[in-house]
Structure formats: C-alpha cells, structure tokens
Enzyme design. Structure first.
Site, short mmCIF file in Angstrom:
data_model
loop_
_atom_site.label_atom_id
_atom_site.label_comp_id
_atom_site.label_asym_id
_atom_site.label_seq_id
_atom_site.Cartn_x
_atom_site.Cartn_y
_atom_site.Cartn_z
N GLY A 17 0.85 -1.19 0.00
CA GLY A 17 0.00 0.00 0.00
C GLY A 17 0.89 1.24 0.00
O GLY A 17 2.05 1.19 -0.41
N PHE A 18 0.36 2.35 0.52
CA PHE A 18 1.11 3.61 0.45
C PHE A 18 2.41 3.56 1.25
O PHE A 18 3.44 4.03 0.78
CB PHE A 18 0.23 4.76 0.95
CG PHE A 18 -0.79 5.17 -0.05
CD1 PHE A 18 -0.44 6.00 -1.11
CD2 PHE A 18 -2.09 4.73 0.04
CE1 PHE A 18 -1.38 6.37 -2.06
CE2 PHE A 18 -3.03 5.10 -0.90
CZ PHE A 18 -2.67 5.92 -1.95
N GLY A 19 2.36 2.99 2.45
CA GLY A 19 3.56 2.95 3.29
C GLY A 19 4.60 2.00 2.73
O GLY A 19 5.78 2.36 2.57
N GLU A 181 -17.60 12.25 -0.02
CA GLU A 181 -17.32 12.03 -1.44
C GLU A 181 -18.34 11.05 -2.03
O GLU A 181 -18.87 11.26 -3.13
CB GLU A 181 -15.90 11.47 -1.61
CG GLU A 181 -14.84 12.55 -1.42
CD GLU A 181 -13.43 12.03 -1.14
OE1 GLU A 181 -13.25 10.80 -1.00
OE2 GLU A 181 -12.50 12.86 -1.06
C1 LIG Z 1 -12.20 4.78 0.63
C2 LIG Z 1 -10.96 5.44 1.14
C3 LIG Z 1 -10.64 6.72 0.73
C4 LIG Z 1 -9.48 7.33 1.19
N1 LIG Z 1 -9.18 8.59 0.75
C5 LIG Z 1 -8.02 9.15 1.13
C6 LIG Z 1 -7.66 10.44 0.61
O1 LIG Z 1 -8.39 11.05 -0.17
N2 LIG Z 1 -6.46 10.95 0.99
C7 LIG Z 1 -5.63 10.28 1.84
O2 LIG Z 1 -4.53 10.77 2.12
N3 LIG Z 1 -5.96 9.08 2.36
C8 LIG Z 1 -7.14 8.51 2.02
N4 LIG Z 1 -7.47 7.28 2.52
C9 LIG Z 1 -6.60 6.65 3.54
C10 LIG Z 1 -5.40 5.98 2.90
O3 LIG Z 1 -5.80 5.16 1.82
C11 LIG Z 1 -4.68 5.17 3.96
O4 LIG Z 1 -4.31 6.03 5.01
C12 LIG Z 1 -3.46 4.49 3.39
O5 LIG Z 1 -3.83 3.56 2.40
C13 LIG Z 1 -2.66 3.79 4.48
O6 LIG Z 1 -1.53 3.20 3.92
P1 LIG Z 1 -0.93 1.87 4.54
O7 LIG Z 1 0.32 1.58 3.78
O8 LIG Z 1 -0.88 1.95 6.00
O9 LIG Z 1 -2.02 0.74 4.22
P2 LIG Z 1 -2.68 0.31 2.81
O10 LIG Z 1 -2.44 1.32 1.75
O11 LIG Z 1 -4.09 -0.04 3.14
O12 LIG Z 1 -1.89 -1.00 2.44
C14 LIG Z 1 -1.93 -2.16 3.21
C15 LIG Z 1 -1.47 -3.32 2.33
O13 LIG Z 1 -1.16 -4.42 3.16
C16 LIG Z 1 -1.65 -5.62 2.58
N5 LIG Z 1 -1.86 -6.57 3.68
C17 LIG Z 1 -2.60 -6.40 4.80
N6 LIG Z 1 -2.53 -7.47 5.59
C18 LIG Z 1 -1.72 -8.35 4.97
C19 LIG Z 1 -1.26 -9.67 5.29
N7 LIG Z 1 -1.63 -10.29 6.42
N8 LIG Z 1 -0.45 -10.29 4.42
C20 LIG Z 1 -0.08 -9.69 3.26
N9 LIG Z 1 -0.48 -8.45 2.91
C21 LIG Z 1 -1.29 -7.79 3.75
C22 LIG Z 1 -2.93 -5.17 1.89
O14 LIG Z 1 -3.29 -6.05 0.85
C23 LIG Z 1 -2.53 -3.78 1.35
O15 LIG Z 1 -2.00 -3.83 0.06
C24 LIG Z 1 -8.63 6.64 2.08
C25 LIG Z 1 -8.96 5.35 2.49
C26 LIG Z 1 -10.11 4.75 2.03
C27 LIG Z 1 -10.46 3.36 2.46
#
Ligand SMILES: Cc1cc2nc3c(=O)[nH]c(=O)nc-3n(C[C@H](O)[C@H](O)[C@H](O)COP(=O)(O)OP(=O)(O)OC[C@H]3O[C@@H](n4cnc5c(N)ncnc54)[C@H](O)[C@@H]3O)c2cc1C
Length: 442
Positions: A17-19, A181
């Site tokens: 994901g993003f991180g 939205e």
């Molecule tokens: C509908 C929606 C709209 C949003 N709009 C905005 C916006 O306009 N602006 C903004 O800044 N933020 C927005 N966000 C928030 C933003 O998307 C999150 O803050 C961001 O995605 C967090 O990044 P992350 O890397 O923590 O997790 P994520 O991007 O969610 O990535 C997590 C990844 O981990 C993987 N994963 C999880 N568990 C496992 C496992 N056990 N084994 C293997 N892989 C795994 C998942 O498949 C996924 O690919 C929105 C979120 C949603 C749901």
C-alpha cells in the site's frame, strides 16, 4: 546491523500500500535484498475507490501491478502471499498462500517493515457488513457499484410506490471525507448521469442521506469548511443527518437514534458504510508478541523511530500504528496516505543509515494539509491554515490525486476520463457485475 554471512541484508516489507511502496522505493538503491509481500498482486489507490463504486472510473485505472512498479529493480522481489504469523525471535514470517498460488511456508528477514493498513469496522456488528458494503477494497467497491446501479434498475420495474421509494433511497453512513465524497457522487449519478436513462422512474427524485453521529460533517476540518461542505452537499441534493447514531442495519433499511428524535427507521436497499476503521490484524499480533499497548482502533504503539519496543529490526508503519512522541506519549496521526508514505520513507532512511553505521533522528510528521471533494468543481481544502473551497479546492484535489496515482498510463487515463466526464456528465463504467447482486438485495 545483522547480516548473515556474506549475503545481502534481507529486508521484508509486508504490504504494497502507500507505506510499503515508499519503503521499498527508498531502499531499492541500497545494498539490500528486498522482498515485498502482499496478499494482492497490485497497489490500490484507495482515495479513488469511491469513484469505481459510482462508475466514474474503472478498476484498472486506480490499481497497478506491484511487479510492474519494481520490474527494473533487480534487488526487489515481489511475493504474492499472506502473512499468517510472525516469529520475532526466529526473525521469520509464516506465510499462507493466496488464490491457490503456492507460497513458501516461512520467510526470514534481517529487517521487517510491516505496513498492513486498516479495514472498516462495524463497531462490533459484523452482521451489518452484508447489508452495508464499504469501498476500501476493489472487490467491495465493485459490490457497491452493482448495488447502487441495481437499485435504480429495481425501482424502474417496481409497481408499488412505497417499495420504489425504498429502492431510490440511498444511505451513506459516516460523513468523513469518504462518506462525503460517496454521497456527493451518488447524488451526481442520480441527478446528472442517469437523468435520461430510465422510462418509469426519474432518478433525480432519489433520496441520498448522509448519516453522521457528530454534529457536523468532515470533523477533521475547521468548522467553517464543514459548513461549506454541507452547503455544497445540500446543493447537490444530499440530505445531511448529523447527530444520528446508527443502531441497526438490515436488508430493508437502517435504524437511527438521536437525542432529539429518539429512534427512527429509514427504509433503504442501498446502504454504504464509510464509518470507523480498525487496524490490520497484524497490529494486534505484533502488540501481543511484544506486550505493547494498542488503542481502541487496534493500532499498535511504536517507538518514536517507528520500531517495536525491544525489536529495533521491526518497523510498523501507516494506518496500523500510533507513534510515541519524544516524551513517550502515544500520538494518533491521521489515517491518511501522506502519513503512511512519510513513515515508509523514514523507515527506509533508518535502514540505510544503520547500514552505514550512522545515527538517525526520530520520526516527525509534516502535515501538508487536508483535502476532500464533494462533487463537480466542489471541494474543501485546509492547507497549512489556508482554507479553500469551491473550484480552487477542487482543482487542487484533482492535481494532488493525479500526481500521486501510480503509473503514467493510469494518470493519463484518469485525466482523460475526468475531462470527458466533466464535459459530458457521463460515467463510462456503470456496469452491474457479479452474480450476487439480486440475491444479496432481495
Ligand atoms: C475509501 C478510502 C478513501 C481514502 N481517501 C483518502 C484520501 O483522499 N487521501 C488520503 O490521504 N488518504 C485517504 N485514505 C486513507 C489511505 O488510503 C490510507 O491512510 C493508506 O492507504 C494507508 O496506507 P498503509 O500503507 O498503511 O495501508 P494500505 O495502503 O491499506 O496497504 C496495506 C497493504 O497491506 C496488505 N496486507 C494487509 N494485511 C496483509 C497480510 N496479512 N499479508 C499480506 N499483505 C497484507 C494489503 O493487501 C494492502 O495492500 C482513504 C482510504 C479509504 C479506504
């Protein structure tokens, strides 16, 4: 920093994901071997899933294969698998296969970066999930799209006026950015896009209700911008119901409760859930393994350098964590992409610094602002105290989202789509897909 024998330092990043993506991108030139592991083979641009749910964009335009992103980086290996468990002492992940693709049972690491994200929680009412879909994953966004479009189809053939009205009542729960939205997009779908598509019904008569427990929409914005957003929603034909808590959801509607009105029932067949989120189960497991605190939303508490207490080789980042500040107080940062991205970049920086035997400072979040779009040329933005609304905020929102979308082709396609929709008011991806639509709803 530990490396076994003469082999390169092994970094495993969980979550594309993003991180996770930022962590890998910022490590690809370092002398390390990286394994990016995800249960999906693509990165999903979650900020635009609601546009897939309302037919404005197609799934392929907001998702990009992880292998394609890192195809030129010889030290990056992408692995399709799910983390089943973590053995912190052995420094190993236990894996589970996904989509019947065999995966190694175990994966060793020298450094682990966990970015598992979050998912929507139904406040302990898991039974609501089947009646109120959310738009976090591509699959659920497509389910919402089918459900919304099927409701208009059902209304078209429904002879009974009351039942027709129920089909044409859309409820969005939660008035944060996603809920706002979503409600705005459903309103545009009904008032604009579908306006001439039906013969027995007038889609413009659809009721779109946005339900929020707090006393205003977009509580993460200053009250003046919340008020502007609410006025924009009303102009689009959305009825905003603040101060109402959802106490029940079933196949035929939603039960609300408020101090002034007591309990009230809204008959609806199309409910969209955009309320609270809870951290990935990986946060819970890491907390359990290290005896670390979690907050009510399930986030594990990490140190000010984003590592787990007692495990400097394990970083946890993004939606699944809260971070201790320099005084040791846990701080919850907003659950947005910039937080996860900055943390991914930071974790990569710490790994690089350690490999060079250098010190690294603590993590500091730089808040670049807050954006939410409501509809055509309507948005609100709070950028370091600069408060924008209307067209200017919308243009800013547009540029920022295009900029961060992964893949040049996707950026171009989305730009073309948006430009075309702006002129024609059309939505090309109004497809009802999946076998479940009818049986799920009736
Ligand atoms: C509908 C929606 C709209 C949003 N709009 C905005 C916006 O306009 N602006 C903004 O800044 N933020 C927005 N966000 C928030 C933003 O998307 C999150 O803050 C961001 O995605 C967090 O990044 P992350 O890397 O923590 O997790 P994520 O991007 O969610 O990535 C997590 C990844 O981990 C993987 N994963 C999880 N568990 C496992 C496992 N056990 N084994 C293997 N892989 C795994 C998942 O498949 C996924 O690919 C929105 C979120 C949603 C749901």
């Amino acid at each position: 920093m530990r490396t076994s024998g003469s082999r390169e330092h092994q970094v495993v990043v969980v979550g594309g994901g993003f991180g996770g993506l930022q962590a890998v991108s910022n490590l690809r030139r370092a002398p390390v071997e990286i394994t990016l592991l995800d249960r999906r083979n693509f990165h999903l641009f979650q900020p635009l899933t609601y546009q897939v749910a309302t037919g404005a964009l197609s799934p392929g335009e907001i998702a990009y294969p992880l292998r394609a992103i890192f195809k030129r980086d010889r030290n990056v290996r992408v692995l399709l698998a799910e983390v089943a468990d973590i053995d912190l002492d052995a420094r190993e992940l236990h894996l589970r296969s996904v989509a019947a693709v065999p995966a190694p049972e175990r994966l060793a690491y020298d450094t682990l970066i966990v970015a598992g994200g979050s998912h929507y929680s139904y406040f302990g009412h898991e039974d609501w999930r089947m009646h109120a879909a959310e738009v976090k994953s591509l699959e659920s966004a497509l389910a919402v799209r089918s459900r919304l479009l099927a409701a208009f189809e059902a209304a078209e053939t429904e002879p009974n006026a009351e039942a027709r009205e129920t089909w044409l009542t859309f409820v969005v729960v939660g008035a944060g950015p996603t809920g706002v939205e979503m409600a705005g997009q459903i309103a545009e779908l009904a008032r604009d896009t579908l306006r001439r598509d039906f013969r027995a019904i007038d889609p413009r008569g659809a009721r779109i209700l946005l339900v929020e427990a707090a006393d205003r929409v977009l509580t993460s914005f200053p009250p003046s911008l919340s008020a502007k957003a609410e006025r924009s929603l009303q102009r689009l034909g959305v009825t905003v119901l603040t101060g109402r808590t959802v106490i029940g959801i079933d196949a035929a509607g939603v039960m609300l409760e408020s101090r002034e009105r007591g309990e009230e029932r809204i008959a609806s067949r199309a409910v969209v859930w955009a309320a609270g989120v809870t951290a990935s189960g990986l946060a819970g497991r890491l907390a359990e393994l290290t005896g670390t605190e979690r907050d009510p939303a399930g986030r594990v508490t990490v140190e000010s350098d984003l590592t787990l207490p007692g495990h400097p080789e394990v970083f946890a980042i993004g939606d699944m964590v809260r971070v201790r500040d320099v005084d040791g107080e846990p701080v919850v940062l907003p659950g947005v992409a910039p937080v996860a991205m900055q943390q991914g970049r930071y974790a990569a920086g710490v790994v690089r610094a350690r490999l060079r035997g250098r010190e690294h400072g603590v993590f500091n979040y730089r808040d670049k602002g807050n954006l939410a779009t409501i509809g055509r040329a309507a948005a609100v933005a709070d950028i370091k105290g600069l408060r924008l609304s209307g067209f200017l905020a919308w243009a800013t929102w547009l540029i920022v989202h295009l900029w961060y979308l992964i893949g040049f082709q996707n950026r171009l396609l989305v730009l073309i789509r948006w430009s075309f929709s702006f002129v024609t008011h059309g939505r090309g991806a109004r497809l009802i897909t999946g076998a479940s639509t009818n049986s799920e709803q009736r």
